[in-house]
Design an enzyme around this catalytic site. Structure first.
Site, mmCIF file in Angstrom:
data_model
loop_
_atom_site.group_PDB
_atom_site.id
_atom_site.type_symbol
_atom_site.label_atom_id
_atom_site.label_comp_id
_atom_site.label_asym_id
_atom_site.label_seq_id
_atom_site.Cartn_x
_atom_site.Cartn_y
_atom_site.Cartn_z
ATOM 1 N N SER A 57 0.987 -1.300 -0.073
ATOM 2 C CA SER A 57 0.020 0.098 0.050
ATOM 3 C C SER A 57 0.919 1.114 -0.026
ATOM 4 C CB SER A 57 -0.748 0.048 1.361
ATOM 5 O OG SER A 57 -1.612 -1.100 1.354
ATOM 6 N N GLU A 58 1.534 1.380 -1.142
ATOM 7 C CA GLU A 58 2.706 2.752 -1.000
ATOM 8 C C GLU A 58 1.876 3.901 -0.992
ATOM 9 O OE1 GLU A 58 2.502 0.178 -3.415
ATOM 10 O OE2 GLU A 58 4.487 -0.961 -3.053
ATOM 11 N N HIS A 127 11.184 -2.012 -12.994
ATOM 12 C CA HIS A 127 11.842 -2.416 -11.724
ATOM 13 C C HIS A 127 13.251 -1.621 -11.892
ATOM 14 C CE1 HIS A 127 8.821 -5.287 -10.784
ATOM 15 N NE2 HIS A 127 9.393 -5.459 -9.470
#
Ligand SMILES: Cc1ncc(C[n+]2csc(CCOP(=O)(O)OP(=O)(O)O)c2C)c(N)n1
Ligand SMILES: Cc1ncc(C[n+]2csc(CCOP(=O)(O)OP(=O)(O)O)c2C)c(N)n1
Ligand SMILES: [Mg+2]
Ligand SMILES: [Mg+2]
Lengths: 324, 326, 324, 326
Positions: A57-58, A127
């Protein structure tokens, strides 16, 4: 001094700071077990009040850091990969970077947003971004990009002790790199660049993981009698402009090696600063060795091709030295 | 209306607090129309019972965060009228020295984390403040006010999940005032907002947001829950925004988005008028007592305006970057 | 040609494109009633299938645009204020800017993210950022910054017809500005700058709302016999480097006026490009007139002070011309 | 196990599809260990019944989006084994010409929007694809697979709200495999994920994710609902990740995060073994029939490996920026 891996140096710095500062807390996804090893073992020593796994839950994480810091804690918000900072970007950009200013200094926000950045390990586009320029442009966030185990530890301590929001970006996949680290606790002041090599002919500024190939290029050129001064800014905000300007005024030539995409990169900015402040000293165009405005590819040869490397730095060196 | 056995004094305190918000904002409505205010102003008129009912439960060590419509929360939590007024006027004597303005009034010395220009922005911040409350273990709670529109920001779900898992002393107060800007709530919001707590096992309640006593009681239950270590509560307070989303909206909107009948209905349920009647009917005060309070507040507002108007504008004096970093 | 307000020009362009392209849809918060007036009246003509209010949910909105575009629609995602793009940043940065590349061109993503950017109206820090540099750095997003009603319309048409993700940033609060707009439908190609004034002594590149004060400065200097060439890049990605280089090679002097915070701004980047490509032609340091790495303040005198304006441009002109 | 009257042929097709995923991934597990794969690989082994049960309901015009653990969805939806294999090997013949890799396999010609490196990233994209399906009115639906960990991303709440309001033909499939990386689900997830649909009035079901028939039926109900115009469904499929979060995790993790007993328990409920037994017990196929299928798949996998290994690496040939813009 002892040789240590970067990740161990970071881990020890975190441990020391946790011990030193009882108001220091750290949370993030799987920080208890630690994906990268940087937070390894900390939960056993400090408990889940201070080291805690979060849900994925950034968005709430980055904002929680703001609230907990405003309410008196010293917060490390571990964001794993830099690309996940995009997911949690709202509170970094709209809150953390502005809240002290908007309240006329009523509070300070001692937060460290920690993550890895950059490519080189076939982690593909989601990424592998080097997104420090975006943070640099926010104005209210310090940006730290260590390139060695020693710097990683010393800058992390400084970041944690700094009363302002700091984005601390470790070069992805470089946790295993070895380097000398002092035995005693040491702090490296934010805003102080490191002059890694002295030289009279050319200045190279290299950021984060780019310092290594730059070093190789510089040392290679040294054997050929070309003196290159190598500067690692270590922190991009605040930036040690003076050291850079001094060097460029001396050498008259500048290359900046930055893993960011070229457009609006740290390299662009440093180039623009020198184009203004060192104008009369410049003997050749300022070159940027960066990523060519592309998403980072997965396949190794493609990725290798887009990231700055020794060869590209060497080519830039030739170009700049040969300029007349 | 909810029953209570509050003393006369307590009742008058609630009354005064609501009326202060009302009078300050009536003044700001005028100021906005006359062009005295540099930025946008979002008024809280009609919703005062929510801020006052909740904040009367809180002390300076408790935290609140709020919204773009944040004057009421600021005042109810003890923020000073003149510091607010000077801020909205953009003056150096404002609570944020003119840096923040209407959407960013904050007073950390009073536990007021502040209004917020980002819809839903206060939710994660308050969750963090609640984490701090829990770790500091100082008996404080953290309260966030947000709108029905903000309830559609995903951050609410994330915050409910984590604050429930961690049993944080957080109170989520959704002020459902019927509109998300110009969109009626049900056109952009599926189901009942209060139910959004349930999947997480988070405590939740709805309350009549125009009944200050009911809000007070509901907030008290949530606070006790939080302090017992039972974690967060989501409260949905039903109320109504009597004025525009933003003052000046009439000057740029091309259509009406609600009918006057609806507004009138809600004005007839005005929280202050209702409460006034209740106090007087119950014999807890005479009309004259209320008039004395009103007068005092009017004086306070006038003084605040004068203070603001006489105050200098800020001047960064060549040090623009002051307050960016410490 | 007729004089029109910028917001009307935008509204008409949207209307025309909706009519022209039946696969074009637009959604966003309150786009049916329209806060700024840009989408005014469209829902009555095209219905809620094609013009639709969303909940306040920027995260899902920006990603929905990606999905609907990938599935064959042409999407305008209206994000209101630029700062709310931070809230919906994840899908712009991690998905929209990369998905075509990551799938080796299997899809194109015809999306326009529309919002206003910049300050000047006491909207305070959370409604006043000029965040185009962050988008410029993503690599996979085109960035469009019109400065006049005509450009606003012509560039919007091009943005909508472009098969790639575009961030279209209208200068906040400038919707009322008047300008000549052709009566017939016209498109302004992305990547083509506009030379607004010719001159031999100095080049000014000005972006978005900065074009106006730059024009005033240029015209003022013209009366004093100083010839300044004024270029509005109109799109920052792609950037019309050639026009800028050509001008700088001619004048040898460059000022860039940009409402972004200075560090890693568009100004930095353009300066770095010219420092490299026009090195030999440069007769003076390149100056950036930008925002000094600060959150935008609310109070009018403070805000006025931090934004670039004619006076600051004039000062930069003097400095650059006086440089020896 | 759920009842069905599927023909022998249908049963064998489901079997084959599950087995293909299994065999491909067993190969990838080996390859990963041997260092043949450049990036990280997240295997789907143990969860095959979910992808196959759902995707057997779908045709090329339906959309699916998936996760970092996305090989299974790609194959179940008709993506070609050798194109996947070559992609994971980083070759120019891969489905994304080596640009994407394991976490980004996508084939739009088959309606496969793709795997995703961002946890929760597919949720909003699929909501948009569902909007497209609805507007195109072509009888297609949009399906997103995501993990229990991803259910904690706020975007799920936003997507449930908007897709319910707009009655979009979207199916949200949460594969609850017990872990969010190394965190057991209940340590980071409050309540039951399936319940998160309820406040919005969104249809929802749980299903045994190791029972391909049950999944098939559950997906069918959701699809019919979507096509009837009744909007989205949230399905929580309970299953288990038999291998590591990421291959190679044993080389860097300092602790165990689950015990072998738990793994064994779930292996004994392996979806393919269970289904095999069922088919044979019901006399719908003989062991030998299954062996023929197995052999054929093994050949397919070997050919795919050979194809991948023989394929050249991509070479941007000086045109690095190809595919950035069209
Ligand atoms: C992230 C974000 N998106 C959009 C906006 C624009 N905006 C300001 S107020 C508002 C409506 C808020 O509605 P609600 O939460 O119900 O609060 P109310 O205005 O009714 O008090 C919107 C969309 C914003 N400020 N921030
Ligand atoms: C936005 C984002 N945050 C964090 C991660 C790192 N990460 C990758 S997989 C994963 C766990 C996902 O758990 P779940 O959704 O349950 O899927 P599973 O791995 O179990 O299939 C995490 C945290 C990520 N890729 N993206
Ligand atoms: Mg509302
Ligand atoms: Mg999982």
């Amino acid at each position: 001094m002892a040789k240590k891996r970067m990740i161990q140096a970071i881990n020890e710095a975190l441990d020391g700071e946790m011990q030193r500062d009882h108001k220091l807390i750290l949370f993030g996804e799987d920080v208890e077990i630690s994906l990268f090893g940087d937070t390894k073992g900390l939960v056993d020593k400090y408990g889940t009040d201070r080291i805690r796994n979060t849900p994925i839950s950034e968005t709430v994480m980055s904002g929680m850091a703001v609230g907990a810091a405003a309410a008196g804690f010293n917060v490390i918000c571990h964001m794993m990969f830099g690309n996940f900072m995009y997911t949690g970007f709202d509170s970094i950009a709209n809150q953390a970077s502005k809240l002290r200013y908007m309240t006329a200094g009523q509070i300070s926000l001692p937060i460290v947003y920690m993550s890895v950045f950059g490519g080189g390990r076939s982690a593909a586009a989601q990424h592998s971004d080097a997104m420090h320029p975006m943070f640099m442009n926010l104005g209210g966030i310090k940006v730290v990009t260590p390139s060695s185990p020693m710097d990683a530890a010393g800058l992390l301590r400084a970041s944690i002790r700094d009363p302002n929001p700091v984005v601390y970006l470790q070069a992805a996949g470089r946790g295993g790199e070895l380097g000398e680290v002092p035995d005693e606790e040491f702090v490296i002041e934010l805003g102080k660049a490191a002059r890694l090599r002295n030289g009279e002919d050319l200045t190279i500024v290299a950021i984060g993981a780019m310092v290594r190939p730059a070093l190789r290029s510089v040392d290679f050129h040294a054997t050929k009698g070309v003196g290159i001064e190598l500067i690692d800014p270590r922190t991009l905000v605040p930036l040690d402009k003076e050291m850079i300007f001094k060097s460029v005024r001396k050498t008259g030539r500048l290359i900046i090696v930055d893993e960011a995409r070229d457009t609006c990169s740290a390299a662009s900015h440093i180039a623009s600063l020198c184009a203004e402040e060192c104008f009369s000293a410049l003997k050749a165009p300022i070159k940027r060795v960066t990523v060519n405005d592309i998403a980072i590819p997965y396949s190794p040869p493609l990725e290798k091709n887009v990231l700055p490397n020794e060869e590209r730095i060497n080519n830039a060196v030739s170009e700049v030295l040969e300029f007349v | 209306m909810a029953d209570t056995n509050f003393s006369n004094e307590q009742m008058l305190k609630l009354y005064e607090s609501m009326l202060r918000i009302r009078k300050v904002e009536e003044q700001l409505a005028k100021d906005s129309k006359e062009g005295n205010i540099p930025g946008a102003v979002h008024l809280y008129i009609g919703q005062e019972a929510v801020a006052v009912g909740v904040c009367s439960q809180l002390s300076d060590k408790d935290w609140i965060a709020s919204t773009h419509r944040g004057h009421g929360h600021f005042l109810a939590k003890g923020g000073e009228t003149r510091l607010l007024m000077a801020e909205v006027y953009g003056r150096d004597t404002g609570i944020c020295r003119g840096r923040g303005g209407s959407m960013h009034v904050a007073d950390f010395s009073k536990g007021i984390i502040g209004a917020n220009g980002i819809v839903g922005g206060g939710i994660s911040i308050t969750t963090g403040a609640g984490l701090a409350s829990k770790l500091a273990n100082d008996g404080s709670v953290a309260v966030v006010f947000f709108g029905d529109g903000a309830a559609n920001q995903g951050v609410l779900a994330e915050a409910l999940n984590i604050s429930t898992l961690w049993q944080l002393p957080v109170i989520f107060i959704c002020e459902n005032n019927g509109f998300s800007e110009f969109s009626p709530t049900n056109t952009v919001t599926a189901g009942n907002i209060v139910d959004r707590a349930k999947p997480y096992g988070t405590a939740c309640e709805t309350v009549d947001g125009n009944d200050v006593i009911a809000v007070w009681q509901c907030a008290e239950r949530a606070k006790l829950r939080a302090l017992r270590g039972d974690g967060p509560t989501l409260i949905e307070a039903h109320t109504y925004r009597q004025r525009g989303h933003v003052e000046a909206e009439a000057t740029f909107l091309s259509k009406k988005y609600r009918d006057s009948q609806e507004i009138e209905n809600w004005v007839s349920k005005d929280p202050i008028t209702l409460f006034e009647k209740r106090i007087v009917d119950a014999g807890q005060a005479k009309i004259e007592d209320l008039q004395i309070i009103t007068k005092a507040i009017e004086v306070e507002v006038n003084e605040a305006i004068e203070f603001a108007e006489k105050s200098p504008y800020p001047d960064s004096g060549g040090n623009e970057q002051q307050y960016m970093f410490t």
